[in-house]
Design an enzyme around this catalytic site. Sequence first.
Site: not given
Length: 322
Positions: A58-61
């Site tokens: 989910m980090y920076s999708l």
Amino acid sequence: MQYTTLGTTGLKVSRICLGCMSYGNPKWREWVLDEAAAQPFFKYALDHGINFFDTANMYSLGVSEEVTGRALRSMAKLDEIVIATKAFYPMNDRPNMSGLSRKHIVQACEASLKRLGIETIDLYQIHRLDPATPMEETLAALDLLVQQGKVRYIGASSAPAWKIMRALGTSDRRGWPRFVSMQNHYNLLYREEEREMIPLCGEEGLGVIPWSPLARGLLTRPRAQSKGETVRSTSDPVADRLYAQVDWEIVDAAEKVASARGVPMAQIGLAWLLSKREVTAPIVGATKLRHLEDAIAALDIQLTTEEIGSLESGYRPKSPAF
């Protein structure tokens, strides 16, 4: 660099883990560094012996995994390093794109492998617990990924201790892989983990890899500077939620110890964590190279009993903050 094993496994990791949430797409969070700006951090980490890298889908999708994967494939010997990532949080608002169902875990893992550009994830972690999915389903899905060779070890992140113990018991009964690590919220300003989770990890052999080891920067500057000089320190709503109540006496104590030793406050906060027997490696986020410099320097600081007492004495109980 110092190395240790992750919990009771034979997996060798550096005592500093580079957290890669800071690298990806600035459109996701304004303080995130883009790929070009992130490269020096991976190089510095590898040049100084860091072999442990943590990210999440989910980090920076997903872009953080892409940036991390490209950097490590080009700069590192993959057989020597440890790549960790996580799944749980939504990648978008469509069905089956979040949580810990069998479907989502398997497809999230496969997507992470593609973004990272590797065949196997060294440490695959559940980012949080999913109240909508039975733990047995989640653990069975993780077992499948291990059996398929897509994952080597599994870990958990912030959760109540009793639920993690229940998961460990289920794994033992079913003959499934156990969680080998706990990525939890732990620092001088938040020590609630010492009540149950840290003793559980010590007893059950889980490595502890704390997130927010410097309390979103609050332990890196005097109390008069409630906001720092980085973009993140002035625009981080998560920090405002996690640290709505701050024991400023602890910040003062960290400043005093740091001043007496002639080192930055960040080194003292990290040295305190590293002094805890159960802690394997704090996860350090870095948007300036000096953040990594301080993290590595903290390994050489041995705090005295008196210094540790002064750092800990001002702590007051908090509500759980995951």
